[in-house]
Design a protein around this motif. Structure first.
Motif: not given
Length: 204
Positions: A157-167, A172-175, A194-204
């Motif tokens: 019970x230290x963490x819980x799950x939820x959907x996390x979208x890139x955008x 959030x404060x920290x990874x 610290x997350x960079x999007x140089x090599x990621x293409x967003x779907x239309x």
């Protein structure tokens, strides 16, 4: 062929039952009986590695193929590059990590891949993710590998799950990057910038 990576701290085997459980679940899925880890695993650690953090790597299929011990050297990570996970699957801890390779992405020594599927965060190439929002700790409900550390934090019970979208990252404060060798208290902590999007293409 499959692997287990087990943390040994000052001669003490950490969370062995979590690893034997994953070996059993893996074997059940693929239709074989998991081999038994040595009861005296800690006694097999070379004398010169009896202090400090040691990485025990177990390679197995229907039998134990190899057990090795090496000093653990934690990577220094500064940047995460988001890449499309596509059809990548890594639900079991295979010895063959080729599915997690992205040879077209030039990574520096302090860079790491962050896999994104349909806009949702999954894992890095060697860690699960925990995101901190104030005092709340979240792990994405989309993941490539349900790691032993992640599984234990959920069970406790230290963490819980939820959907996390890139955008959604700026909310959030920290990874925190975790795995069997880096429990939550020793996670690699990064700002969401610290997350960079140089090599990621967003779907239309």
């Amino acid at each position: 062929m499959f692997i287990e990576t087990i943390r040994i701290q000052d001669g003490h085997v950490c969370h062995l039952s979590d690893h034997t459980d994953r070996m059993r679940r893996t074997a059940d899925h693929f239709g074989f009986t998991a081999p038994t880890l040595p009861i005296d695993l800690a006694s097999l650690v070379p004398d010169e590695l009896r202090t400090g953090t040691v990485r025990c790597r177990v390679m197995y299929d229907h039998t134990l193929r190899e057990v090795t011990f090496t000093p653990y050297r934690r990577r220094h990570i500064e940047r995460l590059f988001a890449v499309d996970a596509g059809t990548t699957t890594y639900a079991f801890k295979y010895a063959d990590r080729a599915p997690l390779a992205r040879p077209d992405v030039p990574l520096g020594a302090s860079d790491e891949l962050l896999f994104v599927r349909d806009g949702y965060l999954t894992d890095t190439s060697y860690t699960n993710l925990v995101l901190r929002r104030g005092r709340e700790l979240v792990t994405p409900d989309t993941f490539l590998l349900d790691g032993t550390c992640r599984r234990r934090l959920l069970r406790e019970g230290v963490v819980h799950t939820e959907p996390v979208r890139l955008h959604d990252l700026p909310t959030y404060d920290e990874l925190l990057l975790i795995n069997a060798m880096m429990p939550l208290r020793e996670a690699i902590r990064l700002p969401t910038t610290a997350v960079h999007l140089d090599f990621y293409t967003f779907a239309p």
